[in-house]
Design a protein around this motif. Structure first.
Motif, PDB file in Angstrom:
ATOM      1  N   LYS A  29       2.140   1.638  -3.441  1.00 29.27           N
ATOM      2  CA  LYS A  29       1.272   1.984  -4.400  1.00 29.27           C
ATOM      3  C   LYS A  29       1.063   3.637  -4.094  1.00 29.27           C
ATOM      4  N   ALA A  30       1.058   3.998  -2.999  1.00 26.99           N
ATOM      5  CA  ALA A  30       0.761   5.191  -2.618  1.00 26.99           C
ATOM      6  C   ALA A  30       1.925   6.168  -3.139  1.00 26.99           C
ATOM      7  N   GLN A  83       3.996   5.401  -5.591  1.00 25.83           N
ATOM      8  CA  GLN A  83       3.916   5.356  -7.119  1.00 25.83           C
ATOM      9  C   GLN A  83       3.114   6.189  -7.659  1.00 25.83           C
ATOM     10  N   ASN A  84       1.687   6.365  -7.031  1.00 26.53           N
ATOM     11  CA  ASN A  84       0.570   7.044  -7.446  1.00 26.53           C
ATOM     12  C   ASN A  84       1.035   8.547  -7.280  1.00 26.53           C
ATOM     13  N   GLU A 112       0.604  -1.240  -0.049  1.00 32.72           N
ATOM     14  CA  GLU A 112       0.096  -0.016   0.109  1.00 32.72           C
ATOM     15  C   GLU A 112       0.998   1.119   0.093  1.00 32.72           C
ATOM     16  N   VAL A 145       3.584   9.074 -10.060  1.00 34.37           N
ATOM     17  CA  VAL A 145       2.991   9.435 -11.540  1.00 34.37           C
ATOM     18  C   VAL A 145       2.420  10.743 -11.830  1.00 34.37           C
ATOM     19  N   LEU A 146       1.674  11.297 -10.691  1.00 31.52           N
ATOM     20  CA  LEU A 146       0.967  12.332 -11.039  1.00 31.52           C
ATOM     21  C   LEU A 146       1.888  13.826 -10.893  1.00 31.52           C
TER      22      LEU A 146
END
Length: 165
Positions: A68-69, A71-72, A65, A75-76
């Motif tokens: 993933k956070a 990575q997000n 988690e 990416v943003l």
């Protein structure tokens, strides 16, 4: 956490002194006392393995988690910076100067490893942009080395030469 009842080190198994104390307490069982105490130690350790596996699985889920956070968020940020780059102009000389500076920084042992890694990551981006810029400007002739993306190899060679000094 309690100590391991059964230790395994370099192919050798040894018992914690507590296992021997339990065997002594089980002396009415005679020769079976050692067997029962060691089986009991195995049962306790196997239960610990199950708990450890559950804990590790929980930690893995939490770690995924977090990844993933992160990575997000990255990416943003990348997408926002990419949009901003479409509205920003740079001149060719500045682009070339930046390219050469990143090559120099990537093999400069006086800067931090993080800075060298970042510079190394930027070199192919600038190299590709230089080739695209030349193609857009109508230059039909582009240096072969630019189109072959030799940036990584140039960096390796420059680093080797720096080590020779």
């Amino acid at each position: 956490m309690a100590a391991e009842l059964i230790r395994y080190n370099q192919g050798r198994v040894s018992m914690h002194p507590a296992v021997g104390h339990i065997a002594a307490a089980l002396s009415p069982l005679s020769a079976a006392a050692t067997i029962v105490s060691q089986i009991g130690a195995c049962v306790v350790e196997i239960s610990r393995f199950r708990l450890d596996a559950q804990y590790i699985a929980g930690q893995r889920a939490v770690s995924l988690e977090i990844v993933k956070a992160r990575q997000n968020a990255i990416v943003l940020l990348f997408e926002a910076e990419k949009r901003a780059s479409a509205q920003t102009n740079v001149d060719r000389r500045g682009l070339m100067a930046g390219y050469h500076q990143m090559i120099a920084n990537s093999c400069n042992m006086r800067v931090s490893q993080e800075e060298r890694m970042l510079a190394l990551g930027i070199v192919p981006v600038l190299s590709e942009h230089i080739v695209q810029d030349r193609a857009k400007s109508g230059d039909d002739l582009v240096r072969l080395s630019d189109s072959l993306r030799l940036g990584q190899t140039e960096i390796a060679v420059a680093a080797w030469r720096a080590l020779e000094r």
